[in-house]
Design a protein around this motif. Structure first.
Motif, PDB file in Angstrom:
ATOM      1  N   SER A  12       0.825  -1.213   0.000  1.00  0.00           N
ATOM      2  CA  SER A  12       0.000   0.000   0.000  1.00  0.00           C
ATOM      3  C   SER A  12       0.860   1.264   0.000  1.00  0.00           C
ATOM      4  N   VAL A  13       1.985   1.251   0.717  1.00  0.00           N
ATOM      5  CA  VAL A  13       2.829   2.460   0.725  1.00  0.00           C
ATOM      6  C   VAL A  13       3.585   2.630  -0.596  1.00  0.00           C
ATOM      7  N   ILE A  14       3.870   1.525  -1.278  1.00  0.00           N
ATOM      8  CA  ILE A  14       4.458   1.650  -2.627  1.00  0.00           C
ATOM      9  C   ILE A  14       3.489   2.418  -3.522  1.00  0.00           C
ATOM     10  N   ALA A  15       2.235   1.967  -3.531  1.00  0.00           N
ATOM     11  CA  ALA A  15       1.219   2.609  -4.376  1.00  0.00           C
ATOM     12  C   ALA A  15       1.039   4.078  -3.998  1.00  0.00           C
ATOM     13  N   GLU A  16       1.052   4.352  -2.694  1.00  0.00           N
ATOM     14  CA  GLU A  16       0.860   5.722  -2.209  1.00  0.00           C
ATOM     15  C   GLU A  16       2.030   6.629  -2.613  1.00  0.00           C
ATOM     16  N   ALA A  17       3.258   6.115  -2.466  1.00  0.00           N
ATOM     17  CA  ALA A  17       4.447   6.941  -2.754  1.00  0.00           C
ATOM     18  C   ALA A  17       4.564   7.277  -4.235  1.00  0.00           C
ATOM     19  N   ILE A  18       4.238   6.310  -5.095  1.00  0.00           N
ATOM     20  CA  ILE A  18       4.399   6.589  -6.530  1.00  0.00           C
ATOM     21  C   ILE A  18       3.231   7.422  -7.072  1.00  0.00           C
ATOM     22  N   SER A  19       2.042   7.235  -6.484  1.00  0.00           N
ATOM     23  CA  SER A  19       0.906   8.046  -6.959  1.00  0.00           C
ATOM     24  C   SER A  19       1.013   9.490  -6.464  1.00  0.00           C
ATOM     25  N   ALA A  20       1.692   9.698  -5.333  1.00  0.00           N
ATOM     26  CA  ALA A  20       1.829  11.053  -4.765  1.00  0.00           C
ATOM     27  C   ALA A  20       2.549  11.997  -5.725  1.00  0.00           C
ATOM     28  N   ILE A  21       3.459  11.435  -6.542  1.00  0.00           N
ATOM     29  CA  ILE A  21       4.171  12.293  -7.508  1.00  0.00           C
ATOM     30  C   ILE A  21       3.836  11.902  -8.951  1.00  0.00           C
ATOM     31  N   ASP A  22       2.740  11.107  -9.049  1.00  0.00           N
ATOM     32  CA  ASP A  22       2.179  10.760 -10.365  1.00  0.00           C
ATOM     33  C   ASP A  22       3.205  10.124 -11.302  1.00  0.00           C
ATOM     34  N   ILE A  23       3.845   9.059 -10.812  1.00  0.00           N
ATOM     35  CA  ILE A  23       4.768   8.303 -11.664  1.00  0.00           C
ATOM     36  C   ILE A  23       4.293   6.851 -11.733  1.00  0.00           C
ATOM     37  N   ASN A  24       4.876   6.101 -12.660  1.00  0.00           N
ATOM     38  CA  ASN A  24       4.553   4.673 -12.761  1.00  0.00           C
ATOM     39  C   ASN A  24       5.849   3.869 -12.896  1.00  0.00           C
ATOM     40  N   GLY A  25       5.712   2.584 -13.138  1.00  0.00           N
ATOM     41  CA  GLY A  25       6.870   1.690 -13.215  1.00  0.00           C
ATOM     42  C   GLY A  25       7.913   2.116 -14.227  1.00  0.00           C
ATOM     43  N   LEU A  26       7.482   2.740 -15.315  1.00  0.00           N
ATOM     44  CA  LEU A  26       8.438   3.177 -16.343  1.00  0.00           C
ATOM     45  C   LEU A  26       9.364   4.271 -15.834  1.00  0.00           C
ATOM     46  N   ASP A  27       8.918   5.009 -14.815  1.00  0.00           N
ATOM     47  CA  ASP A  27       9.726   6.094 -14.256  1.00  0.00           C
ATOM     48  C   ASP A  27      10.730   5.611 -13.215  1.00  0.00           C
ATOM     49  N   ILE A  28      10.624   4.332 -12.834  1.00  0.00           N
ATOM     50  CA  ILE A  28      11.465   3.803 -11.752  1.00  0.00           C
ATOM     51  C   ILE A  28      12.575   2.925 -12.340  1.00  0.00           C
ATOM     52  N   ALA A  29      13.817   3.359 -12.134  1.00  0.00           N
ATOM     53  CA  ALA A  29      14.959   2.623 -12.693  1.00  0.00           C
ATOM     54  C   ALA A  29      15.216   1.314 -11.946  1.00  0.00           C
ATOM     55  N   GLY A  30      14.878   1.269 -10.660  1.00  0.00           N
ATOM     56  CA  GLY A  30      15.116   0.061  -9.886  1.00  0.00           C
ATOM     57  C   GLY A  30      14.543   0.198  -8.486  1.00  0.00           C
ATOM     58  N   ILE A  31      14.414  -0.954  -7.832  1.00  0.00           N
ATOM     59  CA  ILE A  31      13.896  -1.003  -6.461  1.00  0.00           C
ATOM     60  C   ILE A  31      14.995  -1.524  -5.547  1.00  0.00           C
ATOM     61  N   GLY A  32      15.212  -0.815  -4.439  1.00  0.00           N
ATOM     62  CA  GLY A  32      16.116  -1.291  -3.394  1.00  0.00           C
ATOM     63  C   GLY A  32      15.302  -1.659  -2.170  1.00  0.00           C
ATOM     64  N   ILE A  33      15.670  -2.753  -1.524  1.00  0.00           N
ATOM     65  CA  ILE A  33      14.944  -3.223  -0.341  1.00  0.00           C
ATOM     66  C   ILE A  33      15.878  -3.218   0.859  1.00  0.00           C
ATOM     67  N   THR A  34      15.411  -2.630   1.945  1.00  0.00           N
ATOM     68  CA  THR A  34      16.102  -2.757   3.222  1.00  0.00           C
ATOM     69  C   THR A  34      15.071  -3.174   4.261  1.00  0.00           C
ATOM     70  N   ASN A  35      15.499  -3.924   5.253  1.00  0.00           N
ATOM     71  CA  ASN A  35      14.516  -4.607   6.105  1.00  0.00           C
ATOM     72  C   ASN A  35      15.009  -4.808   7.520  1.00  0.00           C
ATOM     73  N   GLN A  36      14.023  -4.955   8.435  1.00  0.00           N
ATOM     74  CA  GLN A  36      14.330  -5.430   9.777  1.00  0.00           C
ATOM     75  C   GLN A  36      14.993  -6.801   9.620  1.00  0.00           C
ATOM     76  N   ARG A  37      16.151  -6.967  10.241  1.00  0.00           N
ATOM     77  CA  ARG A  37      16.897  -8.210  10.071  1.00  0.00           C
ATOM     78  C   ARG A  37      16.462  -9.250  11.110  1.00  0.00           C
TER      79      ARG A  37
END
Length: 495
Positions: free
Chosen positions: A57-82
């Protein structure tokens, strides 16, 4: 190529998505808290499906907030609770039990058994870790031992294990990719940090089939592409690092001796040791900082179980404050803690004490003690714990520390940062972008897809927001340290 990098920062209490531009500046942020479950004292769990739904849900919220889609994203980085451990069924794709969180202590007695069998040194030699319920290995064993039919399903190759990074990649790729990176693997107590492989002896010791384990990759490469409907177009997943390693990279602590502390739910002090693992003689962990290309960098780490969460406890447990932000204002109303020391061992003590059975103590209370003194002592306790780890690191490196870079929510607390500088006797440096965990994941992904050319391209982006220089007199600080040492001795369980 897209104009942005999307960082997924899946933490202990919330999931976040942050969009960064080429200058490392934040373009949008979305955050969602999720439920913490405490089924028994010392047990902490999350619902893996809630982790995924909150992250989606936050992915969808963050990208819609600046009106971009998958084509605008060069890559995804993941960081996590270990260390937080998820086991799921490969056929149903459903978790077979809740995620067992890194803070969970249910396997402490089993860890005592391993120690009694004389396995501490052997496990440390291979993994760089001490034997503790903190790490994923004993959590996996507990799930296999306690969920009906789990062990049989595991032996049939029907179950998969992952820390949160693996679970997110699995969901983003709809089960096509089961991977982790070296940083997360190095936190399982099952991974040999020297030959970079799952260790057969340790898997056998904990009775965990190797078929459950994800493929271990570097921290910066294309692992696969999204298949989820969140993005209309496939986006490469190109960076993974555990939250503390990501913060070390985001802080550009890329030279040996560079040190940072992340003040989050817990606090995590990490020092880059370069291409050689340093074996700690002072109860710290030896861990992998990252692997980029063929080069592996190592780090020393000291963990503090209760950092910023002590402020949450003052708010929710004691009702001292109505919001976490109030704590600095309340603590500032007194010149010091009035001789009160608060050791926040609410889930045991981690480095450098490693006492699973210690419980929190507040000492030095008098009739004159107020809420403000206890609030001040709670903040001081975070700084004292950080000092103890930094001191151990300086001993292990046989060199004094020059400066401490800081990030995380509580690093915005000026009172705490000043006291940290006073205790350490070195400058404390806060960057302009304190979202260094997400930034580190973005950098790792961006390097893999060529969004940034190289590390030098990134280094120029790191900027100082404020520096705290030590100002307290030596006598006051030494007296405070002696009082803290006394409070620690009263807190340890002496088992």
């Amino acid at each position: 190529m897209g104009k942005f990098i999307l960082a997924l920062d899946q933490g202990t209490t919330s999931s976040r998505a942050i969009v960064f531009d080429h200058n490392g500046q934040i373009k949008s942020v979305a955050q969602k808290e999720f439920t913490q479950y405490f089924p028994q004292p010392g047990w902490v769990e999350h619902n893996p499906n809630e982790i995924w739904s909150s992250q989606a849900s936050v992915i969808a919220e963050a990208i819609s907030a600046i009106d971009i889609n998958g084509l605008d994203i060069a890559g995804i980085g993941i960081t996590n609770q270990r260390e937080t451990t998820i086991v799921w069924d490969v056929d149903t794709e459903e978790p077979i039990y809740n995620a067992i969180v890194w803070q969970d202590r249910r396997t402490a007695e089993f860890c005592d058994t391993l120690k009694a069998q004389g396995l501490t040194d052997r496990i440390r030699e291979k993994t760089g870790l001490i034997v503790d319920a903190y790490f994923s290995g004993t959590k996996i064993k507990w799930i296999l031992d306690n969920v009906p039919g789990a062990r049989k399903r595991a032996e049939q190759g029907k179950l998969r294990f992952g820390n949160v990074d693996s679970w997110l990649v699995w969901r983003l790729t709809r089960g096509e990719v089961h991977v982790t990176d070296v940083t997360n693997a190095s936190r399982t107590m099952l991974f040999n940090i020297h030959d970079l492989k799952w260790d057969e002896e340790l898997l056998k010791l904990l009775d965990i089939p190797v078929s459950m384990m994800p493929e271990v990759k570097s921290s910066s490469e294309i692992y696969g592409h999204t298949k989820t409907t969140i993005f209309a177009h496939e986006v490469p997943i190109a960076g993974i690092a555990g939250d503390q390693q990501a913060a070390l990279f985001g802080q550009m602590c890329i030279e040996p001796g560079a040190i940072k502390n992340t003040y989050g739910t817990g606090c995590f002090v990490m020092l880059n040791t370069g291409s050689k693992p340093v074996v700690s003689k002072n109860n710290l962990l030896t861990t992998i900082a990252w692997k980029i290309g063929d080069r592996v960098d190592y780090a020393l780490e000291g963990s503090i179980y209760v950092g910023g969460s002590v402020v949450q406890w003052l708010r929710d447990g004691l009702g001292f404050i109505t919001s976490s932000a109030e704590v600095e204002e309340l603590a500032s109303t007194v010149p010091d803690s009035g001789g009160v020391y608060f050791v926040p061992a609410l889930t045991g003590l981690a480095a450098p004490y490693w006492d699973q059975y210690a419980r929190g103590t507040i000492v030095g209370i008098t009739r004159g003690t107020t809420r403000a003194h206890i609030a001040r002592a709670a903040l001081d306790g975070i700084a004292f714990q950080t000092h103890d780890i930094a001191l151990a690191m300086a001993k292990d490196m046989q060199a004094p520390l020059k400066e401490l870079k800081v990030d995380g929510g509580a690093s915005r607390n000026n009172l705490l940062m000043q006291y940290q500088a006073d205790l350490l006797g070195i400058k404390v440096v806060r960057p302009k972008v304190t979202e260094t965990t997400a930034l580190g994941a973005a950098y790792l992904a961006g390097l893999a897809v060529g969004f940034w050319k190289d590390i030098d391209d990134i280094k120029s982006q790191w900027q100082v927001e404020r520096t705290f220089d030590p100002v307290a007199d030596n006598e006051t600080i030494e007296k405070a340290k002696a009082g803290w040492a006394d409070a620690i001795s009263r807190t340890l369980s002496h088992r």
